[in-house]
Design a protein around this motif. Structure first.
Motif, PDB file in Angstrom:
ATOM      1  N   MET A 255       0.830  -1.202   0.000  1.00  0.00           N
ATOM      2  CA  MET A 255       0.000   0.000   0.000  1.00  0.00           C
ATOM      3  C   MET A 255       0.865   1.252   0.000  1.00  0.00           C
ATOM      4  N   VAL A 258       2.492   2.157  -3.391  1.00  0.00           N
ATOM      5  CA  VAL A 258       1.714   2.862  -4.413  1.00  0.00           C
ATOM      6  C   VAL A 258       1.304   4.246  -3.961  1.00  0.00           C
ATOM      7  N   GLN A 259       1.405   4.520  -2.667  1.00  0.00           N
ATOM      8  CA  GLN A 259       1.025   5.854  -2.215  1.00  0.00           C
ATOM      9  C   GLN A 259       2.236   6.757  -2.025  1.00  0.00           C
TER      10      GLN A 259
ATOM     11  N   PRO B 118      -2.731   9.093  -7.692  1.00  0.00           N
ATOM     12  CA  PRO B 118      -2.130   8.984  -9.026  1.00  0.00           C
ATOM     13  C   PRO B 118      -2.872   8.001  -9.931  1.00  0.00           C
ATOM     14  N   TYR B 119      -3.761   7.201  -9.363  1.00  0.00           N
ATOM     15  CA  TYR B 119      -4.455   6.196 -10.157  1.00  0.00           C
ATOM     16  C   TYR B 119      -5.919   6.584 -10.288  1.00  0.00           C
ATOM     17  N   ASP B 243      -4.915  -5.030  -0.163  1.00  0.00           N
ATOM     18  CA  ASP B 243      -4.318  -3.825   0.397  1.00  0.00           C
ATOM     19  C   ASP B 243      -3.654  -2.978  -0.679  1.00  0.00           C
ATOM     20  N   LEU B 244      -3.080  -3.625  -1.677  1.00  0.00           N
ATOM     21  CA  LEU B 244      -2.485  -2.893  -2.794  1.00  0.00           C
ATOM     22  C   LEU B 244      -3.562  -2.069  -3.493  1.00  0.00           C
ATOM     23  N   ALA B 246      -6.401  -1.124  -2.246  1.00  0.00           N
ATOM     24  CA  ALA B 246      -6.856  -0.059  -1.351  1.00  0.00           C
ATOM     25  C   ALA B 246      -5.913   1.124  -1.455  1.00  0.00           C
ATOM     26  N   GLY B 247      -4.616   0.857  -1.582  1.00  0.00           N
ATOM     27  CA  GLY B 247      -3.641   1.930  -1.731  1.00  0.00           C
ATOM     28  C   GLY B 247      -3.862   2.719  -3.007  1.00  0.00           C
ATOM     29  N   LEU B 248      -4.322   2.048  -4.061  1.00  0.00           N
ATOM     30  CA  LEU B 248      -4.542   2.727  -5.333  1.00  0.00           C
ATOM     31  C   LEU B 248      -5.628   3.782  -5.221  1.00  0.00           C
ATOM     32  N   GLY B 250      -6.687   5.247  -2.341  1.00  0.00           N
ATOM     33  CA  GLY B 250      -6.521   6.243  -1.298  1.00  0.00           C
ATOM     34  C   GLY B 250      -6.310   5.717   0.101  1.00  0.00           C
ATOM     35  N   GLY B 251      -6.230   4.417   0.265  1.00  0.00           N
ATOM     36  CA  GLY B 251      -5.901   3.888   1.583  1.00  0.00           C
ATOM     37  C   GLY B 251      -7.063   3.263   2.305  1.00  0.00           C
ATOM     38  N   LEU B 252      -6.783   2.788   3.512  1.00  0.00           N
ATOM     39  CA  LEU B 252      -7.793   2.037   4.247  1.00  0.00           C
ATOM     40  C   LEU B 252      -8.896   2.924   4.802  1.00  0.00           C
TER      41      LEU B 252
END
Lengths: 382, 348
Positions: A255, A258-259, B118-119, B243-244, B246-248, B250-252
């Motif tokens: 996570m 990618v952030q 960014p995505y 989780d990846l 979720a990161g794309l 904006g997070g959890l």
């Protein structure tokens, strides 16, 4: 000679089990081409280096042709010993593997493509690629993730190093069907190998002037397995007070990559997580066609691409991007102490990419692999 | 308990077990309840606590009234739970999973317009097998310095998750399902998983089925996430990939999640932590729990209400006038909630 080699390798393996492995492992980063125990071929009068080449499957042969063309144009004093080993093209057998191994042990340095592992297995669960790694004990895989100047992605100016233990972990190839419909797959983590890769990571960080090493794990779930890995990393970290040590859980790491990938410097991890993060990070800077990588053992170095895919759908279409393989070849030249030639090749590649006129499809251009290679050759002497 | 005085049409009131959780749990739960009330959603809430207690026989279990409520209502909405260290009992999430046999974890990841990452244009769903695989918890030290962890793949669990994935794709108008695996390395175990997926795909000819290696998925996911639709995979890969993804987006803090159990039980939850540092200060962001609630409404068949609430939430975030701190603004949770309630009522 093969017998002598086998005997010396056996002695090496035995010594790695005991306390002597510290000395062996500490030689891993500064690998020089000579090792007194092995018989070397007679010195060549023209002083070229011999390197084993294994094109592999998929676009491997095309990429190797690019390397050979560039080396020829740049007058690089390297001669290639080619071998063809392939599971899917029915060119695999025990004898071929032995031939390949003895050549690699002789030359100490190799450049290779990816040997595709088919999903069906006939007898042996371990693929040829795995067996090659195990026999040569190529325990450390290092992937350099650097943003290419002139090619912008969502995250620019990245500079990461990913170090992956690649002989144990989830890739143990130890599986069995306990009762029909229930399959167990064993993941093995040992203290010796975890310490070895941790020490390699810290040595590498020290040598390259890096500030931080982050261990990636899932010890909150796999408490014993990844817990052991984490403990070994922490122990080794204490021997390197100048380098900051952190750890992060694999899903959080993905996570964060990618952030905000800039928070990482050197990452060290077991086998499977390494596979995931290698590919993820390669994707961040432009894909499998731009990231070089290498594998080290205590004696040998094998240079290849960072994200290892045979890319079979591009075979014969002349669209594969030779950048990763050329940059890896440049790293190989540096390893052989041919600094001038190494810079020549890598500068030429970077110049072509920066100019932006000749780019292959994966970077958004329309050039073929040949055109790209020609452009690199044209930029060599300048 | 809420009483919906102006109940439109003849919508049947459905009971939902609400587990507020710890830390910021109670405040985001009440935010969600307010918004549902503003939307006139036919939901009646039963609040329960699931702190582990020691049952007869010394085994840890959730309180019997919580279990009874969930078995009756079959639907649950859960806030973040604290996992105390050295409390002696296993993690609460693990306990819930075992109690209700929650075998599928579903995470839809949709780019939120207004919360820029960014995505853009991400619209995929990860479906993860949640009971076996690498998280079987079977580990042992063989000799000093050598540890073995066992990854378990069974035919039944693989078939069950594959069937759920295809059903989900069909019910939610999704066009393709991709099985993510590493069958080239773990030839027997992931090979079995893949075989089951292929078999189930035969009965769902209207959905496109593809298979992709885990590393290829990771490589392509960060370059072009729009090529993926529904992904189904075993436990570990699912954990990492969800989780990846979720990161794309904006997070959890903005990702919803749902757990489906074997007896028709479904528990929807927010997957972020309890954030003890901001608990009780009206600063929390209820988006994750709210979107999980929206997922829950869709699961219950209340698509209109789900659409209304989701639209209101996304509109509020897009307008950027009342955003909580983690989204880049400096409004309070109650202001954010009030804005969404207002929009929901305007949409009626």
């Amino acid at each position: 000679m093969a017998v002598a080699l086998k005997r010396s390798l056996a002695v090496l393996v035995k010594s790695l089990g005991g306390p002597k492995w510290w000395q062996q492992a500490s030689r891993s980063v500064s690998i020089s081409a000579s090792l007194s125990r092995v018989e070397s071929p007679p010195a060549r009068a023209d002083a070229t280096f011999k390197v084993t080449m294994l094109p592999g499957d998929g676009v491997g042969p095309e990429l190797m042709t690019a390397v050979k063309d560039v080396f020829k144009a740049g007058d690089v004093p390297v001669e290639f010993d080619e071998f063809h080993l392939s599971e899917v093209q029915n060119m695999a057998s025990e004898d071929k593997l032995e031939e390949l191994l003895s050549s690699m042990k002789n030359n100490k340095v190799a450049i290779k493509g990816k040997i595709h592992t088919p999903m069906e297995f006939k007898g042996e669960l371990a693929s040829y690629e795995m067996r090659l790694r195990r026999k040569l004990d190529l325990f450390a895989n290092v992937v350099h993730v650097n943003s290419l100047p002139g090619y912008s992605t969502r995250h620019n100016n990245l500079d990461l190093v990913i170090i992956r233990e690649q002989t144990e972990g989830e890739y143990s190839s130890l599986e069995h069907e306990s009762v029909p419909g229930v399959i167990e797959c064993l993941k093995i983590i040992t203290r010796a190998k975890s310490r070895r890769i941790a020490k390699f990571a810290f040595d590498y960080a020290t040598k390259k002037g890096r500030n931080k090493v982050t261990a990636v794990h899932k010890a909150n779930i796999m408490k014993l397995g990844d817990g052991l890995f984490l403990q070994c990393c922490a122990e080794v970290a204490q021997l390197y007070p100048k380098i900051k040590y952190e750890n992060i859980i694999i899903d959080n790491c993905c996570m964060q990559l990618v952030q905000n990938p800039y928070q990482f410097d050197v990452l060290v991890m077991p086998n499977l997580y390494g596979n995931i993060i290698d590919n993820l990070a390669a994707g961040l800077v432009g894909g499998a066609g731009v990231v070089p990588g290498e594998s080290y053992s205590a004696e040998y170095a094998v240079f290849e691409t960072g994200a290892r895919h045979p890319f079979a759908q591009a075979v014969g279409r002349n669209i594969a991007n030779p950048t990763a393989m050329l940059l890896s070849a440049a790293n190989m030249l540096r390893h052989l102490n041919l600094e001038y030639h190494s810079h020549m090749v890598s500068d030429a590649v970077k110049r072509v990419i920066k100019q932006g006129k000749v780019r292959t499809g994966d970077l958004g251009g329309y050039a073929t692999s040949d055109e790209f290679t020609q452009a690199v050759i044209a930029n060599l002497a300048v | 308990m809420l009483s919906n005085m102006n109940m439109p049409r003849l919508a049947q009131m459905q009971t939902v077990t609400l587990i507020p959780g710890d830390g910021i749990g109670p405040e985001i739960s009440s935010a969600v309840v307010k918004i549902f009330q503003a939307a006139n959603a036919p939901v009646s809430w039963e609040e329960r606590n699931v702190t582990a207690i020691k049952g007869p026989g010394g085994r840890w279990m959730i309180p019997p009234d919580a279990k009874e409520s969930m078995d009756r209502s079959k639907i649950g909405l859960k806030g973040p739970l604290k996992t105390p260290i050295a409390a002696g009992h296993p993690s609460m999430n693990l306990l819930l999973r075992k109690t209700f046999d929650l075998y599928a974890n579903v995470r839809p990841c949709i780019s939120i317009e207004g919360y820029k990452t960014p995505y853009t244009d991400v619209d995929l769903v990860t479906i993860r097998e949640n009971t076996e695989g690498e998280y079987s918890g079977i580990e042992h030290q063989i000799v000093d310095g050598v540890v073995q962890s066992i990854k378990l793949i069974t035919e039944n669990a693989s078939r069950r998750i594959a069937e759920y994935a295809f059903e989900y794709a069909r019910n939610n108008q999704r066009s393709s399902v991709t099985a993510v695996h590493k069958a080239n390395i773990m030839r027997m175990s992931d090979g079995l998983f893949l075989r089951k997926c292929r078999e189930v795909a035969e009965s769902y000819k209207d959905i496109k089925f593809t298979e992709m290696y885990l590393d290829t998925v990771c490589l392509n996911m960060v370059q072009d996430p729009t090529q993926f639709d529904v992904l189904v995979m075993p436990n570990l890969y699912g954990d990492i990939l969800s989780d990846l993804c979720a990161g794309l987006i904006g997070g959890l803090g903005v990702t919803p999640s749902g757990n489906i159990g074997a007896n028709g039980v479904a528990i929807f939850e927010s997957v972020h932590g309890t954030a003890p540092d901001i608990a009780g200060l009206d600063l929390a962001n209820p988006t994750a729990l709210l979107l999980s609630g929206v997922m829950m409404l869709r699961h219950m068949g209340l698509h209109d209400h789900a659409h209304k609430i989701q639209k209101a939430c996304f509109d509020t975030i897009r307008e950027k006038k009342v955003l909580t701190k983690d989204l880049g603004g400096n409004s309070k949770c109650s202001e954010f909630t009030a804005d969404i309630c207002r929009r929901v009522q305007d949409l009626d």
